[in-house]
Design a protein around this motif. Structure first.
Motif, short mmCIF file in Angstrom:
data_model
loop_
_atom_site.label_atom_id
_atom_site.label_comp_id
_atom_site.label_asym_id
_atom_site.label_seq_id
_atom_site.Cartn_x
_atom_site.Cartn_y
_atom_site.Cartn_z
N LEU A 72 47.56 29.05 1.00
CA LEU A 72 48.00 27.79 1.60
C LEU A 72 49.35 27.99 2.30
N VAL A 73 49.38 27.67 3.60
CA VAL A 73 50.60 27.79 4.39
C VAL A 73 50.98 26.39 4.86
N ASN A 74 52.13 25.92 4.41
CA ASN A 74 52.54 24.54 4.71
C ASN A 74 53.59 24.52 5.82
N LEU A 75 53.17 24.14 7.01
CA LEU A 75 54.11 24.09 8.15
C LEU A 75 54.65 22.68 8.37
N ARG A 122 47.00 24.98 -8.98
CA ARG A 122 45.63 24.85 -8.47
C ARG A 122 45.04 26.20 -8.06
N GLY A 123 45.74 27.28 -8.37
CA GLY A 123 45.19 28.62 -8.15
C GLY A 123 45.32 29.14 -6.73
N ALA A 124 46.26 28.56 -5.95
CA ALA A 124 46.46 29.02 -4.57
C ALA A 124 47.76 29.81 -4.44
N ARG A 125 47.76 30.79 -3.53
CA ARG A 125 49.04 31.39 -3.14
C ARG A 125 49.68 30.44 -2.13
N PHE A 126 51.00 30.45 -2.04
CA PHE A 126 51.68 29.43 -1.22
C PHE A 126 52.81 30.03 -0.40
N LEU A 127 52.87 29.58 0.83
CA LEU A 127 53.95 29.96 1.72
C LEU A 127 54.40 28.70 2.44
N ASP A 128 55.70 28.44 2.40
CA ASP A 128 56.21 27.27 3.12
C ASP A 128 56.81 27.74 4.44
N GLY A 129 56.64 26.94 5.47
CA GLY A 129 57.14 27.37 6.78
C GLY A 129 57.92 26.29 7.49
N GLY A 130 58.92 26.68 8.22
CA GLY A 130 59.70 25.77 9.06
C GLY A 130 59.59 26.24 10.50
#
Ligand code: NDP
Length: 290
Positions: A89-92, A110-118
């Motif tokens: 999951l990549v949250n832009l 929830r079992g997801a890898r996560f990356l936050d983005g700006g």
């Protein structure tokens, strides 16, 4: 469309999401999209996008799921009910550092890898490699490394730390600095506004001056890292506070409110009154830290 380019899902087709979608489609990626208001997705179908009937089905379509929605609350609402297990999951979506950290923990549960983005760009810069756009990323570096080619399509990726909050923090720091610059530009044009001076002719001088002054960031960084705020001072606080008086008098003469200038000037005066006349403005940072 190329067969070997990896597929991905994009949730959110606002101004930014639509620009992202066009960039990935132009690069030949298989793209599944979903938007709360379905009409917005239709224009992308002719370009090869697949519309998912629900956010949950869009998430199920690909391992890489990019979210670009209005705010953190809309991300929670949209992904509520989607099975995120095994997803990247990549949250832009723009948010605060605390929101990004909470969203990272939420995704991990929830079992997801996560990356936050700006995203450091406006929509017309997306997918235009020479535009200078970049995306700040924080969180799972492995996720970024695995999907780097795909995530590099809209804009150059810059990873700033495993702490998921860092991308938002860098993003807001850069935007905050920009806000101060906008305040300065606004005041400068106001000073000239009632004179026979062409704003268009003044603009290149203003832009050039601001560009030259931005190197002060390196001096501030050096003083912060050394702990010596008097190091390599070229314009000391005592002199600058005198200069402030001239700026305030000029604003008065030109009939311009000084309200954009005074908050920073007041802090400079406080630091000077505390006996730091041989520094420049770095000490103001200590004054505003709560
Ligand atoms: P828009 O206002 O154009 O689009 C907002 C999107 O969020 C739409 O897809 C909208 O769906 C969706 N949305 C809003 N509320 C909800 C909700 N409750 N549930 C589901 N979907 C929702 O914004 P942008 O596309 O411009 O911005 C998106 C993100 O990108 C923001 O976080 C913004 O800060 C960031 N960004 C934008 C930049 C820009 O210049 N535009 C620059 C850098 C970052 P619907 O169509 O149904 O309304």
């Amino acid at each position: 469309m190329e067969e070997n380019t990896p597929g991905l899902t994009l949730l959110g087709l606002g101004a930014m999401g639509t620009a992202l979608a066009h960039a990935w489609l132009a690069a030949g990626h298989r793209l599944t999209v979903w938007n709360r208001t379905p009409g917005r997705a239709k224009q992308l179908v002719g370009r090869g996008a697949r519309i998912a009937p629900s956010a949950a089905e869009a998430v199920a379509a690909n391992r890489l799921v990019v979210v670009c929605l209005l705010d953190d609350a809309s991300v929670g609402e949209t992904l509520d009910g989607a099975d995120l297990a095994g997803r990247d999951l990549v949250n832009l979506t723009t948010g605060t550092p605390a929101q990004a950290r909470a969203r990272a923990a939420w995704a991990a549960e929830r079992g997801a890898r996560f990356l936050d983005g700006g995203i450091m760009a406006v929509p017309p810069m997306i997918g235009v490699q020479e535009a200078g756009a970049f995306v700040l990323y924080s969180g799972s570096r492995d996720l970024l490394d695995e999907h780097r080619d795909t995530l590099a399509v809209p804009a150059h990726p810059v990873h700033v730390g495993e702490d998921a909050g860092f991308a938002a923090l860098y993003d807001v720091a850069l935007l905050s600095a920009m806000t101060g610059m906008f305040a300065g530009i606004t005041h400068a044009f106001a000073l000239l506004r009632r004179e026979e001076i062409s704003p268009r002719e003044f603009a290149p001088m203003l832009a050039g001056w601001l560009t030259a002054m931005t190197s002060s960031a390196y001096g501030t960084a050096d003083q912060l890292e050394s702990g010596d705020y008097t190091r390599n001072v070229t314009s000391n606080l005592a002199m600058m506070v005198e200069g402030n008086a001239t700026m305030l008098r000029t604003a008065e003469e030109q009939g311009v409110s000084a309200e954009l200038l005074t908050p920073f000037m007041t802090l400079m005066e406080r630091r000077l009154a505390d006996g730091h006349g041989d520094e420049d403005t770095t000490g103001v940072i200590d004054l505003i830290l709560r």
